[in-house]
Design a protein around this motif. Structure first.
Motif, short mmCIF file in Angstrom:
data_model
loop_
_atom_site.label_atom_id
_atom_site.label_comp_id
_atom_site.label_asym_id
_atom_site.label_seq_id
_atom_site.Cartn_x
_atom_site.Cartn_y
_atom_site.Cartn_z
N ALA A 357 0.83 -1.21 0.00
CA ALA A 357 0.00 0.00 0.00
C ALA A 357 0.86 1.26 0.00
O ALA A 357 0.55 2.23 -0.69
N GLY A 358 1.94 1.24 0.79
CA GLY A 358 2.82 2.41 0.84
C GLY A 358 3.47 2.69 -0.49
O GLY A 358 3.56 3.84 -0.94
N LEU A 359 3.94 1.63 -1.16
CA LEU A 359 4.54 1.79 -2.48
C LEU A 359 3.52 2.28 -3.49
O LEU A 359 3.79 3.16 -4.30
N ALA A 360 2.31 1.71 -3.40
CA ALA A 360 1.27 2.08 -4.37
C ALA A 360 0.84 3.53 -4.22
O ALA A 360 0.72 4.26 -5.21
N ILE A 361 0.62 3.98 -2.98
CA ILE A 361 0.12 5.33 -2.77
C ILE A 361 1.17 6.39 -3.13
O ILE A 361 0.85 7.54 -3.42
N SER A 362 2.45 5.98 -3.13
CA SER A 362 3.52 6.93 -3.46
C SER A 362 3.90 6.91 -4.94
O SER A 362 4.60 7.81 -5.41
N THR A 363 3.46 5.88 -5.67
CA THR A 363 3.86 5.75 -7.08
C THR A 363 2.71 5.83 -8.08
O THR A 363 2.93 6.17 -9.24
N VAL A 364 1.50 5.48 -7.65
CA VAL A 364 0.36 5.53 -8.56
C VAL A 364 -0.75 6.36 -7.92
O VAL A 364 -0.67 6.73 -6.75
N SER A 365 -1.78 6.62 -8.66
CA SER A 365 -2.88 7.44 -8.15
C SER A 365 -3.77 6.64 -7.20
O SER A 365 -3.73 5.40 -7.16
N TRP A 366 -4.58 7.38 -6.43
CA TRP A 366 -5.55 6.75 -5.55
C TRP A 366 -6.53 5.89 -6.34
O TRP A 366 -6.91 4.81 -5.91
N HIS A 367 -6.89 6.34 -7.53
CA HIS A 367 -7.82 5.59 -8.39
C HIS A 367 -7.21 4.26 -8.81
O HIS A 367 -7.88 3.21 -8.77
N ALA A 368 -5.93 4.27 -9.17
CA ALA A 368 -5.27 3.03 -9.59
C ALA A 368 -5.17 2.06 -8.41
O ALA A 368 -5.35 0.85 -8.57
N LEU A 369 -4.92 2.61 -7.23
CA LEU A 369 -4.84 1.76 -6.02
C LEU A 369 -6.17 1.04 -5.80
O LEU A 369 -6.19 -0.16 -5.46
N LEU A 370 -7.26 1.75 -5.97
CA LEU A 370 -8.58 1.14 -5.78
C LEU A 370 -8.84 0.05 -6.81
O LEU A 370 -9.39 -1.01 -6.49
N LEU A 371 -8.42 0.28 -8.04
CA LEU A 371 -8.67 -0.69 -9.10
C LEU A 371 -7.87 -1.97 -8.89
O LEU A 371 -8.29 -3.05 -9.32
#
Length: 398
Positions: A357-371
């Motif tokens: 989650a930490g890597l995702a929220i710092s490298t991709v958008s919130w929308h991409a994280l949800l998908l």
């Protein structure tokens, strides 16, 4: 209700009280763990590592916890792990004094081992009642999380400036809650256990995994935790650091989320009878789908609140369904092996989600994280489609 049943449910309520107090450290860490991590870590991508370490500690602590309970009994093992949790909270407080990110992560990992033992309380409660009342006992334990949901974040804020070092007092208060839970444990009388097979007796782990019922129970729990942890761990960073919302707003959203994780347990015994296990799992997946939709279209405080509340409800439906289904998949004497397998897979999945989650929220958008969350949801949906009928004896009991 006959007298033995009254006594057994008294033990369930006592375990619920223990769970409510001792688990306060979990929502506390969920609120401030990643915020502290962002302050102490060398880079923002490592901000959620303390939360991930707590979950990794939970995953690694499952087998030691279950084996300790098998050999020492539920009560002695729980007391031992509560003491370990107190030491972990004091370590976290010391990490704040030293501004040590590595020590903070270590303390979070040790706290996770205590959480692994406390998670076994739901099985201890189900052992106190007949199998037909297992879902009710599990729901009572889950309801205890409502107390922790509100008390934990409040303790985090109450202890923020309790000492000259920010948040040191929060972890002192967490240690006090664990101590109170340990005192209540002294009054707990464990249920009589059936004689267990030797370590080589009963079905092997591989044989247990061949059971479609056990597989469905495990995947339901793992999917519930993966999606919930992935979104919830990233939410404080997204709200507080990226969107600029206040810590008070962030606390309210996290409190509401954790309350939503446990409040449905007031109604799940009835929902089991109305929807059965399969229906409740599908309802949980539906809540997760709506969570993602809200997150994609609304980035306001109320948008975060709505998606986190539905995320909590979906988690409850999936996790309680999996927990209620699990005892139907093993025989007497196999419970510790099956429970260890179940919780190891669940919390390992949660660890992966929290760490990424930490890597995702710092490298991709919130929308991409949800998908990204659609992947574990799709796996569970495919398994439900493949196994179209939950065993009738399970549905008949709940």
């Amino acid at each position: 209700m006959n007298k033995p049943m009254v006594r057994n449910f008294k033990e369930v309520w006592l375990l619920a009280a223990i769970n409510a107090i001792a688990m306060c450290s979990v929502p506390m860490m969920m609120l401030i763990g990643s915020i502290i991590g962002a302050e102490l870590a060398p880079g923002e991508e490592w901000a959620t590592l303390p939360i991930a370490m707590m979950v990794i500690g939970t995953a690694l602590g499952v087998i030691p916890a279950t084996r300790s309970m098998q050999h020492l009994g539920r009560k002695r093992a729980l007391l031992l792990f509560v003491l370990l949790g107190i030491c972990a909270c004091l370590t976290l407080g010391e990490a704040m004094v030293r501004s040590s990110f590595s020590l903070f992560c270590f303390g979070a990992g040790v706290l996770g081992a205590t959480i692994a033992a406390l998670q076994q309380i739901r099985f201890a409660a189900m052992e106190c009642v007949p199998q037909t009342d297992g879902p009710t006992a599990a729901s009572i334990i889950m309801c205890a999380g409502i107390v922790a949901a509100f008390l934990g974040p409040e303790l985090a804020l109450a202890g923020q400036h309790l000492t000259s070092v920010d948040y040191q007092g929060s972890f002192w208060l967490g240690a006090g809650c664990l101590l109170a839970g340990g005192i209540l444990l002294l009054f707990y009388v464990p249920a009589a256990q059936h004689p267990t097979h030797s370590a080589s007796g009963g079905r092997s782990t591989l044989a247990l995994l061949r059971s479609p019922t056990l597989l469905l129970a495990i995947i339901a729990g793992a999917s519930a935790f993966m999606v919930m942890s992935f979104i919830m761990t990233a939410t404080p960073i997204s709200m507080y650091l990226h969107q600029g919302y206040s810590l008070t707003d962030t606390k309210w959203v996290i409190q509401s989320h954790i309350a939503a994780m446990y409040l449905p347990s007031l109604f799940t015994p009835w929902l089991f009878r109305f929807l059965n296990i399969r229906g409740l799992m599908l309802a949980g997946l539906a809540c997760y789908c709506i969570t993602i939709v809200i997150g994609l279209v609304d980035a306001s405080v109320m948008g975060y609140w709505g998606q986190l509340v539905l995320l909590g409800i979906g988690w409850n439906f999936l996790f309680v369904s999996g927990t209620a289904l699990l005892p139907m998949a093993y025989k007497d004497g196999e419970q510790f092996r099956a429970q260890a397998l179940n919780d190891t897979v669940i919390f390992s999945s949660q660890a992966i989600a929290s760490l990424s989650a930490g890597l995702a929220i710092s490298t991709v958008s919130w929308h991409a994280l949800l998908l990204f969350c659609l992947l574990p949801m799709g796996i569970l949906l495919a398994l439900l489609a493949w196994q179209r009928v939950v065993p009738k004896r399970v549905s008949g009991q709940i």
